[in-house]
Enzyme design. Sequence first.
Site, PDB file in Angstrom:
ATOM      1  N   HIS A  60       0.842  -1.207   0.000  1.00  0.00           N
ATOM      2  CA  HIS A  60       0.000   0.000   0.000  1.00  0.00           C
ATOM      3  C   HIS A  60       0.873   1.251   0.000  1.00  0.00           C
ATOM      4  O   HIS A  60       1.225   1.790   1.057  1.00  0.00           O
ATOM      5  CB  HIS A  60      -0.925  -0.007   1.217  1.00  0.00           C
ATOM      6  CG  HIS A  60      -2.046   0.980   1.110  1.00  0.00           C
ATOM      7  ND1 HIS A  60      -3.298   0.766   1.621  1.00  0.00           N
ATOM      8  CD2 HIS A  60      -2.097   2.206   0.525  1.00  0.00           C
ATOM      9  CE1 HIS A  60      -4.070   1.815   1.366  1.00  0.00           C
ATOM     10  NE2 HIS A  60      -3.352   2.704   0.704  1.00  0.00           N
ATOM     11  N   HIS A  62       1.599   5.106  -2.102  1.00  0.00           N
ATOM     12  CA  HIS A  62       1.216   6.120  -3.084  1.00  0.00           C
ATOM     13  C   HIS A  62       2.485   6.734  -3.657  1.00  0.00           C
ATOM     14  O   HIS A  62       3.217   7.425  -2.958  1.00  0.00           O
ATOM     15  CB  HIS A  62       0.356   7.216  -2.438  1.00  0.00           C
ATOM     16  CG  HIS A  62      -0.968   6.705  -1.938  1.00  0.00           C
ATOM     17  ND1 HIS A  62      -2.102   6.685  -2.721  1.00  0.00           N
ATOM     18  CD2 HIS A  62      -1.332   6.168  -0.752  1.00  0.00           C
ATOM     19  CE1 HIS A  62      -3.115   6.168  -2.027  1.00  0.00           C
ATOM     20  NE2 HIS A  62      -2.660   5.852  -0.829  1.00  0.00           N
ATOM     21  N   ARG A  64       3.510   9.368  -6.627  1.00  0.00           N
ATOM     22  CA  ARG A  64       2.634  10.428  -7.145  1.00  0.00           C
ATOM     23  C   ARG A  64       2.755  10.639  -8.640  1.00  0.00           C
ATOM     24  O   ARG A  64       2.183  11.587  -9.173  1.00  0.00           O
ATOM     25  CB  ARG A  64       2.894  11.725  -6.393  1.00  0.00           C
ATOM     26  CG  ARG A  64       2.644  11.642  -4.889  1.00  0.00           C
ATOM     27  CD  ARG A  64       1.225  11.213  -4.562  1.00  0.00           C
ATOM     28  NE  ARG A  64       0.926  11.420  -3.132  1.00  0.00           N
ATOM     29  CZ  ARG A  64      -0.195  11.050  -2.549  1.00  0.00           C
ATOM     30  NH1 ARG A  64      -1.124  10.421  -3.261  1.00  0.00           N
ATOM     31  NH2 ARG A  64      -0.389  11.269  -1.258  1.00  0.00           N
ATOM     32  N   HIS A 179     -10.669   0.444   0.152  1.00  0.00           N
ATOM     33  CA  HIS A 179     -10.596   1.502   1.166  1.00  0.00           C
ATOM     34  C   HIS A 179     -12.010   1.631   1.731  1.00  0.00           C
ATOM     35  O   HIS A 179     -12.926   2.019   1.009  1.00  0.00           O
ATOM     36  CB  HIS A 179     -10.111   2.786   0.466  1.00  0.00           C
ATOM     37  CG  HIS A 179     -10.260   4.046   1.261  1.00  0.00           C
ATOM     38  ND1 HIS A 179      -9.194   4.849   1.568  1.00  0.00           N
ATOM     39  CD2 HIS A 179     -11.346   4.655   1.785  1.00  0.00           C
ATOM     40  CE1 HIS A 179      -9.611   5.901   2.260  1.00  0.00           C
ATOM     41  NE2 HIS A 179     -10.911   5.812   2.395  1.00  0.00           N
ATOM     42  N   ASN A 278      -6.349   9.229   6.697  1.00  0.00           N
ATOM     43  CA  ASN A 278      -7.634   8.651   6.341  1.00  0.00           C
ATOM     44  C   ASN A 278      -7.457   7.146   6.130  1.00  0.00           C
ATOM     45  O   ASN A 278      -6.732   6.756   5.225  1.00  0.00           O
ATOM     46  CB  ASN A 278      -8.160   9.292   5.055  1.00  0.00           C
ATOM     47  CG  ASN A 278      -9.600   8.921   4.808  1.00  0.00           C
ATOM     48  OD1 ASN A 278     -10.268   8.387   5.686  1.00  0.00           O
ATOM     49  ND2 ASN A 278     -10.086   9.171   3.615  1.00  0.00           N
ATOM     50  N   ASP A 305       0.756   2.640   3.785  1.00  0.00           N
ATOM     51  CA  ASP A 305      -0.087   3.708   3.230  1.00  0.00           C
ATOM     52  C   ASP A 305       0.763   4.975   3.054  1.00  0.00           C
ATOM     53  O   ASP A 305       0.316   6.091   3.360  1.00  0.00           O
ATOM     54  CB  ASP A 305      -1.323   3.991   4.089  1.00  0.00           C
ATOM     55  CG  ASP A 305      -2.348   4.885   3.374  1.00  0.00           C
ATOM     56  OD1 ASP A 305      -2.165   5.169   2.174  1.00  0.00           O
ATOM     57  OD2 ASP A 305      -3.327   5.296   4.025  1.00  0.00           O
TER      58      ASP A 305
END
Length: 426
Positions: A60, A62, A64, A179, A278, A305
């Site tokens: 998991h 991110h 960009r 999610h 989140n 995350d």
Amino acid sequence: MSVTIIRNGRVIDPANKRDDVGDVFIAKGKIAEMSDVKDQKSEEIDAKGLIVAPGLIDIHVHLREPGQGHKETIASGARAAAAGGFTTIVCMPNTSPAADNPATIAWIKDRAAETACVNVLPTGAISKNIAGEELAPIGSLANAGVVAITDDGHCIQNHELMRRAVEYARMVGLPLLDHCQDSNLVGNGVVNEGYWSTLLGLPGWPAAGEEAIVMRNILLAELCDHHIHCQHISAAGSVRLIREARKRGVKISGEVCPHHIALTDEAIQNFDTNCKMNPPLRTRADVDEILQGIADGTLSILCSDHAPHAGFEKEVEFDQAPFGIVGLETELGLFIDLLVHKHRTIDIARLIGMYTVEPAKLLKLDAGTLSVGAPADITLIDPKLEWTVRKDQFQSASRNSPFEGWKLRGHAVRTIVGGKTVWKLS
Ligand SMILES: [Zn+2]
């Protein structure tokens, strides 16, 4: 032929139930047998006192690119991964444009092949533009080589649309990650709904907003007979639901991020936007149930995350700031320190299993093991090394971490991808 021997480490390979002191052999970029390297000129790595583990996998992350290279590029995210001990990272599709089509997946794979020092595996979106209204071309995404589909950052609210997504995913053999966030219950919530949200006057994000979708996913996993993996579990009720469903044999699983056990919503009292994530930080009771879920196997995967944001984006009012923190370079230290040393929730072998064989099984990856013939992706770990988190030393292009100055025990010391050292602790 390049040959490497890693000598005298504690070799922990949960996929093969191996845990002993010994040597690991590398030839032609793959794990080899002693007979393969006999009488050959070799490089030797002394691993005495270290753990030799299959290369860690973070499912998991991110990155960009495309679209927001000022926060992180595929190259800088991969360097951060290597410095954290990760040889494989799975990137989320909420880029700009979204990874909801084969052309964007091809772009990410090309970019990773050109610039990344670790394996970067893309996921595709479940819905077009991650808008939750129309399904993305899931079959074409599978053909383009995504390892899973997810709308991470968002959550499909229409249960019938989600049912069709699960059925397509099953048909093309793709894992589905979700999610879990009920938009109506959560509304514009930015922190856990409870004592601190009331005291600080910030809009609340109730635990039920996650639990309702976890329950939905359990029902759909049963209905469609296909696995659904719930991302970044934050609430006690979610753990209880997953535990009960798994006992009945439902194909459901969950993952944990370090911030959800390292911190509680008390951390938001100074309005530090590096504590805005989140799903949000929750209560001590939630943390305790997550630890219990890790201990009894209900929650089977650890991940970061990793969500990089530029300083100027986070330096705004709390409810205006984007959600998320960087995690690749702190997660291993936080999890070893908290789960193995401090709370004694699990032992180091299980922790390595939750970062290797478990994610490899979920996403059907040729990784996460030291079996002979597997890619020589290896992480050397000093589980007792004491270190202090210093954001200015991060390889990541972003600095949004709430852990500056934390003293942790446990750190990767060398990261090997395909037999080559891509990072070493200096
Ligand atoms: Zn998410």
